[in-house]
Design an enzyme around this catalytic site. Structure first.
Site, short mmCIF file in Angstrom:
data_model
loop_
_atom_site.label_atom_id
_atom_site.label_comp_id
_atom_site.label_asym_id
_atom_site.label_seq_id
_atom_site.Cartn_x
_atom_site.Cartn_y
_atom_site.Cartn_z
N TRP A 114 0.83 -1.21 0.00
CA TRP A 114 0.00 0.00 0.00
C TRP A 114 0.87 1.26 0.00
O TRP A 114 0.59 2.23 -0.70
CB TRP A 114 -0.86 -0.05 1.27
CG TRP A 114 -2.00 0.87 1.36
CD1 TRP A 114 -1.97 2.24 1.23
CD2 TRP A 114 -3.35 0.52 1.65
NE1 TRP A 114 -3.23 2.74 1.43
CE2 TRP A 114 -4.09 1.72 1.69
CE3 TRP A 114 -4.00 -0.69 1.91
CZ2 TRP A 114 -5.46 1.74 1.97
CZ3 TRP A 114 -5.36 -0.66 2.19
CH2 TRP A 114 -6.08 0.53 2.21
N ARG A 174 8.12 1.46 17.36
CA ARG A 174 9.29 1.92 18.13
C ARG A 174 8.81 2.47 19.46
O ARG A 174 9.53 2.44 20.45
CB ARG A 174 10.01 3.10 17.43
CG ARG A 174 10.90 2.76 16.29
CD ARG A 174 11.69 3.98 15.83
NE ARG A 174 12.86 4.25 16.66
CZ ARG A 174 13.60 5.36 16.61
NH1 ARG A 174 13.25 6.34 15.78
NH2 ARG A 174 14.64 5.52 17.38
N ARG A 189 -5.91 -1.29 -7.49
CA ARG A 189 -6.09 -2.28 -6.44
C ARG A 189 -7.42 -3.03 -6.47
O ARG A 189 -7.59 -3.99 -5.72
CB ARG A 189 -5.87 -1.65 -5.07
CG ARG A 189 -4.46 -1.07 -4.90
CD ARG A 189 -3.36 -2.08 -5.20
NE ARG A 189 -2.03 -1.52 -4.97
CZ ARG A 189 -0.90 -2.20 -5.11
NH1 ARG A 189 -0.92 -3.46 -5.52
NH2 ARG A 189 0.26 -1.64 -4.90
#
Lengths: 302, 302, 302, 302
Positions: free
Chosen positions: A110, A124, A223
């Protein structure tokens, strides 16, 4: 089930807020706002905000002082004209913002669409949820023999069951390790930015994704194509429904001139002319390769 | 005066429309919506639509299910943190759409900012109005002696008067020719796409310009700078006021960390450290060029 | 004549330099390098640098460790496949840099292609040359009656002569004023950034324009179209020749699948199927608007 | 060891090719061309092609007909000026193309830089190698207590050993499953686009990554920062060395004005002025938050 009770409550609290605005407003989309439309086993698509409507396309194309609209048929005619002749800038004048939950391996496909704004949930900084995509049996297929990047036939039920078990076991085991690596009591309390490397690519992530109408349609045209991987197509189909609610005239033109349209190469066009003149052209006489001939026939037969 | 009665009526009709929405809404900006803020002699800036507010930045940074806001001070702290550390993606989650009227030579500077969406009034398709920018006397300046791309002192009134007359006469003459070229009765009825080449660069054009909050601030930081050409700075200043109404917390952080901030080079930083240690550093001992030394002093003295 | 002797000497000095490189090199393009190909009356296109060749497309598509090429026919097949299926990223792996001189009103069209790098000659900083575009008689046309943004028939010689005189006189007069405004002895020595506003839109400017192969082809496909304005098409045609010298296999695929291709809408496709089945479809029965029907017929008849 | 013998042979064959070119050529970079500079345990960075050099920046800034260079000191002065005043477009005129092998979780960070061209090795189409990133003990750190997205102290050797074993075991197990899923004899022959979801995020991928000099420096300035994750910083450091070989003058200006530079906010600047006037300012009197005060002190102390 994609939402916890807490998440559901947050969404509902947000959805209850309402204000008066002088901006273009689309009733059908307002009703969809914030709702999580489920995709795959744990994913969803939510519309979080939008700017503009069909008439904003018209307004920009005319660089108007006011609403810029005329008769409904005239506005629709203009939108169809813009779509047909690929005048993309007026469609860039509408914008939509989604909250999307999706497996990482799909997020990687994507993100290749660069003309969008993205804020992804940071592994993170935070800890990902224990959720991973497991395909349902009807989507488990073998490698295609003819198309190097596609799927062939569906697995038989026993094989699908085996695959499912393998995928689930590995995902769970990797997530268990991830949790134990992060553990500051029983485990080493490893930094999040390191621990995340142990997750499998079917783990779910989520992001805010904002895009203008032109680039949304470009994304959708690629898509919702049958050659796109099923898992991303599932998202595109939900988003196409949203498009129809948001900008019905543009969506109709999109279906007519993009999704349902076909491009013939110079050589195909010349074969076509011979056929229309009554000639029965074979592949051998067509000048097309076998592969192109098949594509050509598929287009003609629909 | 930038607007005709017909344009004013169109704007007012549009402004009277109102609807209920569940989207984030900013009262202060709603009140400014559609209004033409005058810039230069015939230009303007109008906000035509917007998406998001300060809390949409916070919401995206947190990838929230709901509104995503916490305590006001916590949200402001997050926005300041994002601005200070140049985390730009959450600011990309807000969007604003302007209708702007501006002289062509300024439009040519402006369009260099590529990360925006633009629909310009087409002189291939339509006929431009008889309006051109004529600087007021206090903005008519000689070429700067020290800065090859800047202005020096103001012209004396008589010289300014002469310049004004020359500019006006040429612009009028060129526009008259333009009209006569287009004329299908008395003139040749030349194609619009050709006739337009006879216009002077101070002729006004107009466009719809849509940009996200991050890129708007980038544009503003470059264009409200004292080194920017006055004529584009005049637009930037009006847009900065709009920014303050739209996203007051972000605008305050922008002033603190971008507009009012200064970047010191590695060498400047080392001079600074010597100065803070009590040394009286001269340009000769600083290792800085004369030009950098002057820039350094200017930053320190404010 | 687009070049002065001094410019010619500069170019020649540059062209004499030569070095050994391990990078992909295209002999046919090396021979064109730096040369000014004339366009319109004073414009030109020069290739200043390039990166990659046909095999760089193949190399990137295969993410190769080495040159990445196989049999010539296999590589050409891959390039054709990529073009046909709009896999654009491998074409982004080649880059070309042009030096272009063009009239300002064409530069304004051109700059709308945002995915390129641009350095324009600055009229804030420097003084533009006394050169303006004057169309030759065969390109002076009336406004089209059917197409609001196009040209109709050619002007008769006398009318063309008149138009030419008007354009030339206004351009010269404006340039004379520009010079006198800049004059620091006899004139006011007006700042360059202000004086330039008096120039007409047919004044020539120049820029360095760098673009990747994918975006170059996108630019070309729009600008060599018969609906593009003649003056920009003239540049596109020269650049298409350069494309053919640079990446012949890609250029052939581009001609086959883009320039010479035609897209039929969903409704056109269904009419086409009826026609191929032997039905004689009329516009009235086609479901197409008159305008679309005409476009459809034009595509079929070539 | 990042390369197989076959890959090494491919690279060497490519590197032996040589041609004569009139394009700007950089000897120091030619010598580096194609070589795989190792990063992390299995990754690498290779330069595959480049366009331009320091003087190409100067040439574009001057929109020159020839090489555009003057005295060496004058050219360097111009480059420093452009860097200091953030005139980014001349730096966009150089381009570099890398082949990079990197762990997927780092690829996900990296791809967020959108202004680059990318061709990634496709796991829909091909099979990934059995290679995964395992941090060396000195890079295995606990979650930072003060910085929610950073690392704290290093793990003790025994704990690091445990973590390593867990990471390795899960990666191997997942890769084994991946292979068995793909197996068309003993296994189900699952489609590649599905099987890949079972891989862990430390699996290596590779891509061609092409970027202009301006955006490369932007990437480097963010990723060689001490706050960047170590694993991506390791790549940035190798690329900074390449930058120095390619465009030494630009790289020096980059170090002086970007990497080694510090930005002070409006409030910090006013504290600085009080300090230079001899006042001993404390955090309490500074108007800065504790966190900003610490950042301010860190900048001053270097």
């Amino acid at each position: 089930m994609p939402l916890t009770d807490a998440q559901r409550a947050e969404i509902e609290a947000h959805a209850r807020e309402s204000a008066s605005t002088r901006r273009p407003t689309v009733t059908a989309l307002e009703e969809m706002l914030f709702r999580a439309f489920p995709v795959l086993d744990h994913g969803f698509v939510r519309v979080v905000d939008y700017m503009g409507d069909d008439s904003a396309v018209v307004q920009a194309a005319r660089v108007s002082y006011g609403r810029g609209t005329r008769k409904v048929s005239e506005d629709a005619g203009l939108i169809r004209y813009l779509m047909r002749h690929r005048h993309s800038t007026p469609f860039e004048m509408c914008e939509i913002k989604f909250h999307i939950k999706l497996p990482i391996f799909i997020a990687r496909q994507w993100i290749r669409h660069r003309t969008a704004n993205v804020n992804e949930y940071s592994a993170r900084y935070s800890i990902l949820d224990r959720e991973f995509y497991l395909p349902s049996p009807e989507h488990m297929a073998v490698q295609s023999a003819s198309n190097r990047q596609g799927r062939g036939g569906i697995l038989d039920p026993a094989a699908a069951e085996d695959v499912l078990r393998l995928l689930r076991d590995d995902a769970i085991r990797c997530y268990d390790t991830y949790e134990s690596l992060l553990d500051t009591d029983a485990g080493p309390g490893l930094a999040r930015e390191l621990a995340r490397m142990n997750l499998t690519l079917n783990t779910y992530t989520q992001w805010y994704w904002k895009v203008d109408l032109h680039n949304l349609m470009h994304f959708l045209s690629l898509r919702i194509d049958p050659h796109a991987q099923y898992e991303i197509r599932a998202y595109a189909e939900v988003m196409l429904d949203i498009l129809r609610a948001w900008v019905p005239v543009t969506a109709a033109a999109f279906t007519e001139y993009r999704v349902g349209a076909v491009t013939f190469s110079a050589s195909m066009l010349s074969v076509l002319r011979r056929m229309l003149a009554g000639e029965a052209v074979t592949q051998a006489e067509s000048g097309l390769s076998r592969r192109e001939w098949d594509e050509f026939q598929a287009s003609l037969n629909g």
